[in-house]
Design a protein around this motif. Structure first.
Motif, PDB file in Angstrom:
ATOM      1  N   GLN A 122       1.031  -1.352  -0.037  1.00 41.14           N
ATOM      2  CA  GLN A 122      -0.102   0.066   0.095  1.00 41.14           C
ATOM      3  C   GLN A 122       0.803   1.118   0.086  1.00 41.14           C
ATOM      4  O   GLN A 122       1.841   1.430   0.762  1.00 41.14           O
ATOM      5  N   SER A 123       0.378   2.438  -0.751  1.00 38.19           N
ATOM      6  CA  SER A 123       1.228   3.586  -0.921  1.00 38.19           C
ATOM      7  C   SER A 123       1.530   4.398   0.280  1.00 38.19           C
ATOM      8  O   SER A 123       2.496   4.785   0.630  1.00 38.19           O
ATOM      9  N   GLN A 124       0.342   4.516   1.200  1.00 42.19           N
ATOM     10  CA  GLN A 124       0.685   5.016   2.706  1.00 42.19           C
ATOM     11  C   GLN A 124       1.710   3.959   3.625  1.00 42.19           C
ATOM     12  O   GLN A 124       2.392   5.116   4.118  1.00 42.19           O
ATOM     13  N   ALA A 125       1.804   3.163   3.441  1.00 43.52           N
ATOM     14  CA  ALA A 125       2.948   2.274   4.084  1.00 43.52           C
ATOM     15  C   ALA A 125       4.238   2.713   3.546  1.00 43.52           C
ATOM     16  O   ALA A 125       5.250   2.914   4.287  1.00 43.52           O
ATOM     17  N   TYR A 126       4.204   2.757   2.183  1.00 41.53           N
ATOM     18  CA  TYR A 126       5.676   3.452   1.720  1.00 41.53           C
ATOM     19  C   TYR A 126       5.929   4.731   2.156  1.00 41.53           C
ATOM     20  O   TYR A 126       7.285   5.055   2.537  1.00 41.53           O
ATOM     21  N   LEU A 127       5.068   5.701   2.231  1.00 42.33           N
ATOM     22  CA  LEU A 127       5.186   6.853   2.802  1.00 42.33           C
ATOM     23  C   LEU A 127       5.639   7.010   4.107  1.00 42.33           C
ATOM     24  O   LEU A 127       6.490   7.755   4.749  1.00 42.33           O
ATOM     25  N   LEU A 128       4.927   6.185   4.831  1.00 45.32           N
ATOM     26  CA  LEU A 128       5.185   6.276   6.252  1.00 45.32           C
ATOM     27  C   LEU A 128       6.764   5.663   6.395  1.00 45.32           C
ATOM     28  O   LEU A 128       7.246   6.212   7.421  1.00 45.32           O
ATOM     29  N   THR A 129       7.035   4.585   5.464  1.00 46.16           N
ATOM     30  CA  THR A 129       8.294   3.838   5.849  1.00 46.16           C
ATOM     31  C   THR A 129       9.502   5.299   5.411  1.00 46.16           C
ATOM     32  O   THR A 129      10.572   5.410   6.261  1.00 46.16           O
ATOM     33  N   ILE A 130       9.237   6.016   4.509  1.00 46.29           N
ATOM     34  CA  ILE A 130      10.206   7.129   4.034  1.00 46.29           C
ATOM     35  C   ILE A 130      10.054   8.280   5.175  1.00 46.29           C
ATOM     36  O   ILE A 130      11.369   8.887   5.317  1.00 46.29           O
ATOM     37  N   LEU A 131       9.078   8.552   5.795  1.00 51.11           N
ATOM     38  CA  LEU A 131       9.008   9.637   6.579  1.00 51.11           C
ATOM     39  C   LEU A 131       9.855   9.201   7.820  1.00 51.11           C
ATOM     40  O   LEU A 131      10.441   9.860   8.519  1.00 51.11           O
ATOM     41  N   LEU A 132       9.671   8.090   8.460  1.00 54.98           N
ATOM     42  CA  LEU A 132      10.200   7.457   9.319  1.00 54.98           C
ATOM     43  C   LEU A 132      11.895   7.308   9.226  1.00 54.98           C
ATOM     44  O   LEU A 132      12.749   7.646  10.005  1.00 54.98           O
ATOM     45  N   GLY A 133      12.300   6.940   7.914  1.00 58.56           N
ATOM     46  CA  GLY A 133      13.765   6.832   7.753  1.00 58.56           C
ATOM     47  C   GLY A 133      14.170   8.343   7.603  1.00 58.56           C
ATOM     48  O   GLY A 133      15.364   8.446   8.153  1.00 58.56           O
ATOM     49  N   VAL A 134      13.657   9.172   6.941  1.00 58.77           N
ATOM     50  CA  VAL A 134      14.158  10.745   6.820  1.00 58.77           C
ATOM     51  C   VAL A 134      14.223  11.128   8.366  1.00 58.77           C
ATOM     52  O   VAL A 134      15.215  12.036   8.677  1.00 58.77           O
ATOM     53  N   SER A 135      13.306  10.993   9.066  1.00 57.22           N
ATOM     54  CA  SER A 135      13.256  11.505  10.614  1.00 57.22           C
ATOM     55  C   SER A 135      14.411  10.944  11.206  1.00 57.22           C
ATOM     56  O   SER A 135      15.073  11.515  12.114  1.00 57.22           O
ATOM     57  N   LEU A 136      14.785   9.800  11.256  1.00 60.51           N
ATOM     58  CA  LEU A 136      15.741   9.129  11.976  1.00 60.51           C
ATOM     59  C   LEU A 136      16.997   9.489  11.346  1.00 60.51           C
ATOM     60  O   LEU A 136      17.834   9.890  12.183  1.00 60.51           O
ATOM     61  N   LEU A 137      17.064   9.768  10.225  1.00 62.78           N
ATOM     62  CA  LEU A 137      18.439  10.421   9.411  1.00 62.78           C
ATOM     63  C   LEU A 137      18.732  11.973  10.028  1.00 62.78           C
ATOM     64  O   LEU A 137      19.871  12.219  10.495  1.00 62.78           O
ATOM     65  N   GLY A 138      17.549  12.709  10.181  1.00 59.90           N
ATOM     66  CA  GLY A 138      17.727  13.853  10.517  1.00 59.90           C
ATOM     67  C   GLY A 138      17.913  14.307  12.153  1.00 59.90           C
ATOM     68  O   GLY A 138      18.913  15.013  12.393  1.00 59.90           O
ATOM     69  N   ILE A 139      17.570  13.315  12.901  1.00 59.73           N
ATOM     70  CA  ILE A 139      17.887  12.926  14.342  1.00 59.73           C
ATOM     71  C   ILE A 139      19.454  12.603  14.285  1.00 59.73           C
ATOM     72  O   ILE A 139      19.842  13.442  15.119  1.00 59.73           O
ATOM     73  N   PHE A 140      19.941  11.887  13.366  1.00 58.72           N
ATOM     74  CA  PHE A 140      21.409  11.411  13.732  1.00 58.72           C
ATOM     75  C   PHE A 140      22.063  12.642  13.367  1.00 58.72           C
ATOM     76  O   PHE A 140      23.335  12.763  14.013  1.00 58.72           O
ATOM     77  N   LEU A 141      21.797  13.356  12.230  1.00 62.45           N
ATOM     78  CA  LEU A 141      22.634  14.462  11.683  1.00 62.45           C
ATOM     79  C   LEU A 141      22.636  15.628  12.798  1.00 62.45           C
ATOM     80  O   LEU A 141      23.655  16.437  12.556  1.00 62.45           O
ATOM     81  N   THR A 142      21.554  15.854  13.296  1.00 62.19           N
ATOM     82  CA  THR A 142      21.287  17.238  14.238  1.00 62.19           C
ATOM     83  C   THR A 142      21.554  16.746  15.601  1.00 62.19           C
ATOM     84  O   THR A 142      21.601  17.780  16.518  1.00 62.19           O
ATOM     85  N   TYR A 143      21.842  15.585  16.088  1.00 62.06           N
ATOM     86  CA  TYR A 143      22.256  15.277  17.381  1.00 62.06           C
ATOM     87  C   TYR A 143      23.270  16.114  17.985  1.00 62.06           C
ATOM     88  O   TYR A 143      23.152  16.329  19.314  1.00 62.06           O
ATOM     89  N   PRO A 144      24.278  16.399  17.314  1.00 64.00           N
ATOM     90  CA  PRO A 144      25.502  17.021  18.030  1.00 64.00           C
ATOM     91  C   PRO A 144      24.952  18.530  18.507  1.00 64.00           C
ATOM     92  O   PRO A 144      25.550  19.297  19.313  1.00 64.00           O
ATOM     93  N   LEU A 145      23.731  18.933  17.943  1.00 62.35           N
ATOM     94  CA  LEU A 145      23.276  20.444  18.066  1.00 62.35           C
ATOM     95  C   LEU A 145      22.500  20.568  19.202  1.00 62.35           C
ATOM     96  O   LEU A 145      22.434  21.554  19.857  1.00 62.35           O
ATOM     97  N   TRP A 146      21.430  19.410  19.328  1.00 60.94           N
ATOM     98  CA  TRP A 146      20.473  19.677  20.167  1.00 60.94           C
ATOM     99  C   TRP A 146      20.817  18.821  21.669  1.00 60.94           C
ATOM    100  O   TRP A 146      20.377  18.995  22.649  1.00 60.94           O
ATOM    101  N   TYR A 147      22.036  18.121  21.437  1.00 60.39           N
ATOM    102  CA  TYR A 147      22.481  17.176  22.615  1.00 60.39           C
ATOM    103  C   TYR A 147      22.788  17.866  23.859  1.00 60.39           C
ATOM    104  O   TYR A 147      22.435  17.503  24.946  1.00 60.39           O
ATOM    105  N   PRO A 148      23.387  19.046  23.749  1.00 60.68           N
ATOM    106  CA  PRO A 148      23.719  20.080  24.976  1.00 60.68           C
ATOM    107  C   PRO A 148      22.630  20.408  25.557  1.00 60.68           C
ATOM    108  O   PRO A 148      22.725  20.961  26.789  1.00 60.68           O
ATOM    109  N   LEU A 149      21.489  20.775  24.862  1.00 57.78           N
ATOM    110  CA  LEU A 149      20.213  21.089  25.594  1.00 57.78           C
ATOM    111  C   LEU A 149      19.698  20.257  26.410  1.00 57.78           C
ATOM    112  O   LEU A 149      18.682  20.669  27.057  1.00 57.78           O
ATOM    113  N   LEU A 150      20.046  19.055  26.357  1.00 61.66           N
ATOM    114  CA  LEU A 150      19.448  18.038  27.074  1.00 61.66           C
ATOM    115  C   LEU A 150      19.780  18.109  28.820  1.00 61.66           C
ATOM    116  O   LEU A 150      20.897  18.443  28.999  1.00 61.66           O
TER     117      LEU A 150
END
Length: 615
Positions: free
Chosen positions: A587-615
């Protein structure tokens, strides 16, 4: 007019190359109706023009003050690659010898290869051959000389492999090419190092640099050994000597040049490098050592050969060994005189050998005999060429050996012994071959052997006359010494060594039952000489074994490590894709959900050094 011929001397190598280009339509099969003869005539015509041009320029060079000729090819920053042309009497004389022998060899080839369907291709290669050799003779630049040596190596490979349908010919061409590559790679290293050290590769600049420079012992040794490596391969010196023996599988007209002037080109470059080699005592010692080993060893090996061409190819290595000794001992006059006398005499011997081969259809001297009555012109050519090769008065070989013995008489008497020994062994081999080929009872293949046709007889007779007048040529060039200054003892020893060699060769018990014609008391010695001191076997169990071992290890690493990693990644991709195929719903909605999760995880990994000191 004299200035014109001298300034256009650089055209002389171009004539041979032009002949090769003009022959291309026939050698490539574009023109077929006329046959191959026009290609041969074009090449001969171009070589004759080169001969005439060189003769005129040589005459003018004897009476004209010469100026260096430099043709700039590439200049960038401190790098200046130029073509320097030497128009001295020595260089023009060398080019004249090459052009003259090329004309005779090409006319000889008209009869030798009369029925060969690839005659045009052969003459194209001969033009290429001639152009490279005359270019080396006129070159005054190490850069240009190296480039022309590579051309010469390529043309040697193509001429040796001319009859490429025969497996033995292919092997011989391959071995000749690869053996020369060993020396050429080391020579290239020396050329690059010399360009960096001296800033120029023109010989006059190198000579000036050598006069003022001081090198460390290690650098001078490595540089000198690298520079002599190329000539060692080109001149068939130990340990790179086996290729010349195998190269005898090629057509005899090419062998005429290969055993006379081709090997001399490598020695000629070595002579021009001599002022630089003085910087390296190690290189000078190596030249004398290798030259002595090759001169004596090749002279002995020649005694046990039954192939008529191979018997004389080994003597070529022996005489070039004497040239190496002369360069190592800084006696270049002896080296040049030996090259000239050897080239003329050896070319005549190989012409007579070619006549015998084309008439009898064999190269095995045990199958010959009684040819002197059937082939008088060939017999005369062989006798005159042999007399001109060894130290028999008054032909060229006599004066060359006299120059060497006179040079080494006081300071290096052991080298005088080497010269006398080589002279004696060469005489033994010459008389041995003469007895088996021209004397004795006629064999099955020599019963009806006629004299060769005129295209072969004409150059052979012409070269016979030239060999006889060599002393007059040397006298005209004021090379021969006055009789008052001759060392009578040295001359007596030289003539005695040649006479003893002829006597031993005449008295040797020769039999045609044995596999080799020299019946020695111990078969071990006979086999040792016949198989070239087992050098080829030694290479197989050392160098070739090591190369094979490294090749097998490299092949295993490529197959199981490199290819294994690549194949693992490919299989992993296939299995992961197959697994993913069965884990999705389509189903196409499942493909979109998979892509969204993948992009989100990649974004979190790349921005981790920026928001880690705020924790």
């Amino acid at each position: 007019m004299p200035e014109f011929f001298l300034q256009t001397s650089w055209w002389i190598p171009c004539y041979g190359l032009l002949g090769a280009l003009l022959s291309m339509p026939w050698s490539l099969g574009i023109i077929r109706r006329t046959g191959s003869r026009p290609a041969a005539y074009l090449n001969i015509l171009m070589t004759v023009i080169a001969l005439i041009h060189g003769a005129i320029a040589f005459q003018f060079s004897l009476h004209t003050e010469l100026q260096p000729m430099v043709l700039h090819w590439f200049h960038a920053a401190d790098l200046d690659l130029s073509f320097a042309i030497d128009i001295s009497p020595v260089s023009l004389g060398a080019a004249e010898v090459i052009a003259g022998l090329s004309v005779l060899a090409q006319v000889f080839a008209l009869g030798y290869l009369e029925k060969d369907w690839a005659l045009a291709r052969f003459f194209s290669l001969m033009g290429f051959f001639e152009g490279a050799m005359t270019g080396i003779a006129l070159s005054d630049s190490l850069f240009l000389s190296y480039a022309l040596l590579e051309m010469l190596t390529l043309s040697t490979y193509l001429l040796v492999g001319f009859w490429y349908a025969q497996p033995l010919v292919v092997t011989a061409a391959r071995d000749a090419f690869l053996t020369k590559r060993v020396g050429d790679v080391l020579l290239l290293m020396g050329v690059v190092a010399l360009a960096s050290l001296a800033g120029s590769l023109n010989f006059p600049d190198l000579y000036e640099w050598a006069d003022v420079t001081t090198l460390s012992p290690l650098v001078s040794a490595l540089l000198g050994l690298a520079l002599i490596a190329g000539p060692i391969g080109k001149c068939a010196q130990f340990p790179l000597h086996l290729w010349l023996d195998e190269a005898m599988e090629g057509p005899n007209p090419a062998s005429i040049l290969r055993n006379s002037v081709v090997v001399a080109c490598g020695a000629y470059i070595l002579i021009k490098l001599q002022p630089i080699l003085i910087l390296s005592p190690v290189a000078s010692t190596a030249l004398v050592t290798l030259g002595t080993m090759t001169a004596i060893g090749a002279s002995l090996v020649a005694l046990a050969q039954i192939d008529i061409k191979r018997a004389f190819s080994h003597s070529t290595s022996a005489f070039l060994g004497l040239v190496f000794i002369a360069v190592g001992m800084q006696w270049t006059n002896f080296a040049l005189l030996m090259l000239f006398a050897h080239a003329i005499a050896k070319a005549l011997i190989f012409m007579s050998v070619g006549s015998v081969i084309v008439t009898t259809s064999t190269q095995d001297i045990t199958e010959m005999g009684g040819l002197w009555t059937r082939m008088p012109a060939t017999t005369t050519a062989y006798v005159v060429g042999s007399a001109g090769l060894i130290g028999l008065f008054p032909l060229g070989g006599f004066w060359a050996f006299r120059e060497g013995i006179n040079a080494f008489w006081y300071d290096n008497p052991w080298l005088v012994a080497v010269l006398l020994l080589v002279n004696c062994l060469t005489a033994i081999n010459i008389v041995r071959v003469f007895r088996l080929v021209f004397l004795g009872p006629r064999q099955l293949k020599t019963r009806r052997a006629p004299e060769v046709i005129w295209p072969m007889a004409l150059p052979m007779v012409s070269l016979t006359i030239l060999t006889l007048v060599v002393p007059f040529i040397l006298q005209r060039l004021q090379i021969l010494p006055d009789w008052d200054y001759l060392n009578q003892t040295a001359i007596a020893l030289m003539v005695l060594s040649a006479s003893i060699g002829c006597a031993i060769g005449a008295a040797l018990p020769l039999t045609r039952v044995w596999s080799r014609p020299v019946k020695m008391p111990y078969k071990l010695i006979q086999d040792l000489l016949a198989y070239d001191f087992y050098v080829e076997t030694l290479y197989k169990v050392t160098v070739i074994w090591l190369v094979n071992l490294i090749s097998q290890a490299s092949a295993w690493f490529d197959r199981y490590i490199v290819d294994g990693v690549v194949n693992f990644v490919g299989l992993a991709s296939i299995f992961s894709g197959e697994t993913l195929k069965y884990s999705i719903s389509g189903q196409s909605q499942a493909y979109l959900l998979t892509i969204l999760l993948g992009v989100s995880l990649l974004g979190i990994f790349l921005t981790y050094p920026l928001w880690y000191p705020l924790l």
